[in-house]
Enzyme design. Structure first.
Site, mmCIF file in Angstrom:
data_model
loop_
_atom_site.group_PDB
_atom_site.id
_atom_site.type_symbol
_atom_site.label_atom_id
_atom_site.label_comp_id
_atom_site.label_asym_id
_atom_site.label_seq_id
_atom_site.Cartn_x
_atom_site.Cartn_y
_atom_site.Cartn_z
ATOM 1 N N HIS A 90 0.823 -1.210 0.000
ATOM 2 C CA HIS A 90 0.000 0.000 0.000
ATOM 3 C C HIS A 90 0.855 1.258 0.000
ATOM 4 C CE1 HIS A 90 -3.273 -2.593 2.066
ATOM 5 N NE2 HIS A 90 -3.552 -2.478 0.792
ATOM 6 N N HIS A 119 2.949 8.654 -0.531
ATOM 7 C CA HIS A 119 1.843 8.466 -1.472
ATOM 8 C C HIS A 119 2.217 9.127 -2.799
ATOM 9 C CE1 HIS A 119 -1.130 7.215 1.629
ATOM 10 N NE2 HIS A 119 -0.394 7.992 2.407
ATOM 11 N N THR A 204 -6.049 7.985 6.049
ATOM 12 C CA THR A 204 -6.489 7.943 4.646
ATOM 13 C C THR A 204 -6.574 6.518 4.119
ATOM 14 O OG1 THR A 204 -4.266 8.121 3.703
ATOM 15 C CG2 THR A 204 -5.413 10.201 4.216
HETATM 16 ZN ZN LIG Z 1 -0.535 8.292 4.392
#
Ligand SMILES: [Zn+2]
Length: 253
Positions: A90, A119, A204
């Site tokens: 992730h 991210h 998030t």
């Molecule tokens: Zn994050």
């Protein structure tokens, strides 16, 4: 709740939630497809906040937002305590030795840096624009409250800190590499900053827990195109949740 949060912060590649019998169950989630961002709230009762929450992250930040004359945040970071860089599937995440890579003071409360991760593209947007990369520095206090400090990166010259992380970049999901203390020594430091946006939000990623203090630094850092590509190749897919409605919240600066 505290255990769930702590587990979430350190989980690898899937969300692990402890039921009453303390046996972990794993809930698979992704950014796209049948278990993607639109479906997180339906994957488990533990993820319900992902669809019912009213204070969700990320958000779009307007630079014309309310000026609240925010107090300086005092950062005391000690990156020598960075232990491992992990490809969770992730994100690319750096965990700290012995649970702390330094401290920040927010609202007269002491928060310890537990991990930071990346991210691409950015999750928060500024005036509707994504940055190519965003780092999240995740802090916990003794009560289990969370503060995330976000730093955006814009394309430009190569960044030295990222270069040191990239040397050890785990390119495959589940891979973790040990960081050399000396590659991070120049990241020691203490500084104060009043140049940030602040709002209330959430994690998030599932379980999208709310009550998270968000601090988004105004000054972006620089990343080269080649460095960005290493992150993109390691992650293999974008890992940004779309921006969420502000609802009753106000972003201040
Ligand atoms: Zn994050």
């Amino acid at each position: 709740m505290k255990n769930v949060l702590l587990t979430m912060l350190f989980t690898i590649s899937s969300a692990t939630v402890f039921a009453n019998d303390e046996k972990p169950k794993t809930i698979h989630w992704t950014y796209t497809g049948a278990t993607g961002v639109e479906h997180w709230g339906d994957l488990s009762p533990d993820f319900i906040t992902c669809k019912t929450g009213k204070n969700q992250s990320p958000v779009n930040i307007s630079t014309h937002t309310v000026d609240a004359n925010l107090p300086a945040v005092n950062f005391k970071y000690n990156m020598l305590t960075a232990k491992k860089i992990i490809n969770t599937g992730h994100s690319i995440q750096v965990n700290m030795w012995s649970g702390s890579g330094g401290e920040i003071m927010v609202d007269n409360k002491l928060f310890q840096l537990k991990q930071f991760h990346f991210h691409t593209p950015s999750e928060n947007t500024i005036d509707g624009q994504h940055a190519p990369l965003e780092a999240h520095f995740v802090h916990l206090n003794k009560s289990g409250e969370i503060t995330v400090v976000a730093i955006l990166f814009e394309l430009g010259t190569a960044d030295r800190t990222l270069a040191n992380l990239i040397k050890h970049m785990p390119m495959d999901k589940g891979q973790e590499n040990t960081l050399d203390a000396d590659v991070l020594d120049h990241m020691q430091g203490e500084f104060n900053s009043t140049q940030y946006f602040r709002f209330n939000g959430s994690l998030t990623t599932p379980p999208c827990t709310e009550g998270v203090r968000w601090i988004v630094m105004k000054k972006p850092m620089s990343i080269s195109k080649e460095q960005l590509e290493v992150f993109q190749n390691a992650l293999k897919h974008p890992n940004a949740r779309p921006v969420q409605p502000l609802n009753a919240r106000v972003v201040v600066q």
